[in-house]
Design a protein around this motif. Structure first.
Motif, mmCIF file in Angstrom:
data_model
loop_
_atom_site.group_PDB
_atom_site.id
_atom_site.type_symbol
_atom_site.label_atom_id
_atom_site.label_comp_id
_atom_site.label_asym_id
_atom_site.label_seq_id
_atom_site.Cartn_x
_atom_site.Cartn_y
_atom_site.Cartn_z
ATOM 1 N N LEU A 40 0.826 -1.210 0.000
ATOM 2 C CA LEU A 40 0.000 0.000 0.000
ATOM 3 C C LEU A 40 0.857 1.256 0.000
ATOM 4 C CD1 LEU A 40 -2.844 -1.057 2.464
ATOM 5 C CD2 LEU A 40 -2.939 -0.931 -0.035
ATOM 6 N N SER A 41 1.936 1.263 0.780
ATOM 7 C CA SER A 41 2.842 2.421 0.801
ATOM 8 C C SER A 41 3.486 2.632 -0.567
ATOM 9 C CB SER A 41 3.929 2.225 1.852
ATOM 10 O OG SER A 41 3.379 2.187 3.140
ATOM 11 N N ALA A 42 3.947 1.550 -1.173
ATOM 12 C CA ALA A 42 4.571 1.654 -2.495
ATOM 13 C C ALA A 42 3.569 2.127 -3.543
ATOM 14 C CB ALA A 42 5.167 0.309 -2.892
ATOM 15 N N ALA A 43 2.344 1.635 -3.466
ATOM 16 C CA ALA A 43 1.323 2.050 -4.435
ATOM 17 C C ALA A 43 0.989 3.528 -4.263
ATOM 18 C CB ALA A 43 0.073 1.196 -4.278
ATOM 19 N N ARG A 44 0.916 3.993 -3.013
ATOM 20 C CA ARG A 44 0.656 5.427 -2.774
ATOM 21 C C ARG A 44 1.777 6.291 -3.351
ATOM 22 N NH1 ARG A 44 -1.662 3.799 2.146
ATOM 23 N NH2 ARG A 44 0.350 3.885 3.181
ATOM 24 N N ALA A 45 2.989 5.762 -3.334
ATOM 25 C CA ALA A 45 4.137 6.493 -3.874
ATOM 26 C C ALA A 45 4.262 6.329 -5.384
ATOM 27 C CB ALA A 45 5.415 6.016 -3.186
ATOM 28 N N LEU A 46 3.283 5.680 -6.005
ATOM 29 C CA LEU A 46 3.267 5.413 -7.448
ATOM 30 C C LEU A 46 4.500 4.639 -7.902
ATOM 31 C CD1 LEU A 46 1.747 8.718 -8.869
ATOM 32 C CD2 LEU A 46 0.598 6.557 -8.376
ATOM 33 N N ASP A 47 4.879 3.657 -7.108
ATOM 34 C CA ASP A 47 5.958 2.734 -7.446
ATOM 35 C C ASP A 47 5.369 1.670 -8.367
ATOM 36 O OD1 ASP A 47 8.539 1.402 -7.117
ATOM 37 O OD2 ASP A 47 7.435 -0.049 -5.889
ATOM 38 N N GLY A 48 5.959 1.458 -9.523
ATOM 39 C CA GLY A 48 5.429 0.500 -10.499
ATOM 40 C C GLY A 48 5.206 -0.890 -9.931
ATOM 41 N N PRO A 49 6.238 -1.515 -9.351
ATOM 42 C CA PRO A 49 6.019 -2.844 -8.772
ATOM 43 C C PRO A 49 4.991 -2.836 -7.632
ATOM 44 C CG PRO A 49 8.360 -2.467 -9.118
ATOM 45 C CD PRO A 49 7.662 -1.166 -9.392
ATOM 46 N N GLY A 50 4.934 -1.751 -6.887
ATOM 47 C CA GLY A 50 3.930 -1.644 -5.824
ATOM 48 C C GLY A 50 2.522 -1.629 -6.384
ATOM 49 N N LEU A 51 2.334 -0.918 -7.488
ATOM 50 C CA LEU A 51 1.014 -0.897 -8.130
ATOM 51 C C LEU A 51 0.664 -2.261 -8.715
ATOM 52 C CD1 LEU A 51 0.971 2.595 -9.874
ATOM 53 C CD2 LEU A 51 -0.574 1.782 -8.090
ATOM 54 N N ILE A 52 1.644 -2.931 -9.277
ATOM 55 C CA ILE A 52 1.387 -4.268 -9.818
ATOM 56 C C ILE A 52 0.949 -5.197 -8.696
ATOM 57 C CG2 ILE A 52 2.456 -6.287 -10.890
ATOM 58 C CD1 ILE A 52 4.254 -4.275 -12.446
ATOM 59 N N GLN A 53 1.666 -5.161 -7.577
ATOM 60 C CA GLN A 53 1.304 -6.000 -6.433
ATOM 61 C C GLN A 53 -0.080 -5.625 -5.887
ATOM 62 O OE1 GLN A 53 3.211 -8.571 -6.642
ATOM 63 N NE2 GLN A 53 4.194 -8.557 -4.644
ATOM 64 N N LEU A 54 -0.402 -4.334 -5.864
ATOM 65 C CA LEU A 54 -1.732 -3.906 -5.409
ATOM 66 C C LEU A 54 -2.811 -4.469 -6.325
ATOM 67 C CD1 LEU A 54 -3.506 -2.242 -3.495
ATOM 68 C CD2 LEU A 54 -3.194 -0.309 -5.077
ATOM 69 N N GLY A 55 -2.571 -4.445 -7.619
ATOM 70 C CA GLY A 55 -3.531 -5.017 -8.559
ATOM 71 C C GLY A 55 -3.745 -6.495 -8.306
ATOM 72 N N LEU A 56 -2.668 -7.209 -7.971
ATOM 73 C CA LEU A 56 -2.800 -8.633 -7.652
ATOM 74 C C LEU A 56 -3.564 -8.845 -6.348
ATOM 75 C CD1 LEU A 56 0.728 -9.888 -8.744
ATOM 76 C CD2 LEU A 56 -1.440 -10.066 -9.981
ATOM 77 N N LEU A 57 -3.368 -7.944 -5.378
ATOM 78 C CA LEU A 57 -4.155 -8.027 -4.143
ATOM 79 C C LEU A 57 -5.641 -7.804 -4.418
ATOM 80 C CD1 LEU A 57 -1.999 -6.198 -1.423
ATOM 81 C CD2 LEU A 57 -2.484 -8.642 -1.623
ATOM 82 N N VAL A 58 -5.938 -6.838 -5.285
ATOM 83 C CA VAL A 58 -7.342 -6.592 -5.652
ATOM 84 C C VAL A 58 -7.918 -7.833 -6.338
ATOM 85 C CG1 VAL A 58 -8.872 -5.208 -7.131
ATOM 86 C CG2 VAL A 58 -7.099 -4.086 -5.777
ATOM 87 N N LEU A 59 -7.122 -8.451 -7.193
ATOM 88 C CA LEU A 59 -7.577 -9.668 -7.869
ATOM 89 C C LEU A 59 -7.841 -10.784 -6.867
ATOM 90 C CD1 LEU A 59 -8.164 -10.749 -10.711
ATOM 91 C CD2 LEU A 59 -5.812 -11.586 -10.767
ATOM 92 N N LEU A 60 -6.990 -10.920 -5.861
ATOM 93 C CA LEU A 60 -7.215 -11.919 -4.814
ATOM 94 C C LEU A 60 -8.427 -11.586 -3.957
ATOM 95 C CD1 LEU A 60 -3.646 -12.712 -3.451
ATOM 96 C CD2 LEU A 60 -5.242 -14.323 -4.452
ATOM 97 N N ALA A 61 -8.650 -10.306 -3.714
ATOM 98 C CA ALA A 61 -9.755 -9.890 -2.856
ATOM 99 C C ALA A 61 -11.111 -10.029 -3.546
ATOM 100 C CB ALA A 61 -9.560 -8.441 -2.407
ATOM 101 N N THR A 62 -11.126 -10.080 -4.854
ATOM 102 C CA THR A 62 -12.393 -10.137 -5.590
ATOM 103 C C THR A 62 -13.227 -11.378 -5.244
ATOM 104 O OG1 THR A 62 -11.487 -8.777 -7.358
ATOM 105 C CG2 THR A 62 -13.401 -10.108 -7.898
ATOM 106 N N PRO A 63 -12.696 -12.589 -5.297
ATOM 107 C CA PRO A 63 -13.525 -13.731 -4.901
ATOM 108 C C PRO A 63 -13.850 -13.738 -3.409
ATOM 109 C CG PRO A 63 -11.334 -14.464 -5.562
ATOM 110 C CD PRO A 63 -11.416 -13.010 -5.871
ATOM 111 N N LEU A 64 -12.958 -13.174 -2.589
ATOM 112 C CA LEU A 64 -13.275 -13.055 -1.159
ATOM 113 C C LEU A 64 -14.483 -12.144 -0.958
ATOM 114 C CD1 LEU A 64 -9.759 -12.779 0.479
ATOM 115 C CD2 LEU A 64 -11.368 -14.665 0.651
#
Length: 127
Positions: A65-89
């Motif tokens: 989350l910190s990396a995504a807030r800082a607009l870090d590319g890998p952080g945003l990619i990981q955030l997208g994967l977290l969103v994908l995991l959270a979708t079926p949950l």
């Protein structure tokens, strides 16, 4: 006046929308992260002789989350994967709510068990 009835069709439509929106949001976030990463590191020549794993800050939700807030590319990619995991949950959690509103105790219990197993599996690293 009561709200709209929780028919099977309405619940299916909401779940379908939830799943579609989750996957689309995840794809957009991963795409944005990939674009940022390529803009900043696209000309870097990788050294494939040595494996470099994910940085430590991207191995936990708070770091992602910190990396995504800082607009870090890998952080945003990981955030997208977290969103994908959270979708079926989110789909299972919504199903618990829908069954509870329909007063279907059997399905509430079964769906809660599924939700607990999913959360335990993700939290324990067994997933």
């Amino acid at each position: 006046m009561r709200g709209p009835a929780w028919t099977d069709q309405r619940v299916d439509e909401i779940i379908g929308t939830l799943l579609r929106v989750g996957v689309i949001v995840a794809a957009v976030v991963v795409l944005a992260g990939g674009a940022l990463f390529l803009m900043r590191h696209g000309s870097t020549i990788p050294d494939y002789r040595v494996f470099h794993g994910e940085p430590a800050y991207l191995r936990g939700v708070s770091g992602i989350l910190s990396a995504a807030r800082a607009l870090d590319g890998p952080g945003l990619i990981q955030l997208g994967l977290l969103v994908l995991l959270a979708t079926p949950l989110a789909r299972v959690a919504f199903s618990v709510l829908a069954f509870a509103l329909r007063r279907d105790r059997t399905y509430v219990v079964v769906t809660l068990i599924v939700l607990v197993v999913l959360l335990y599996s993700l939290g324990s690293g067994g997933g």
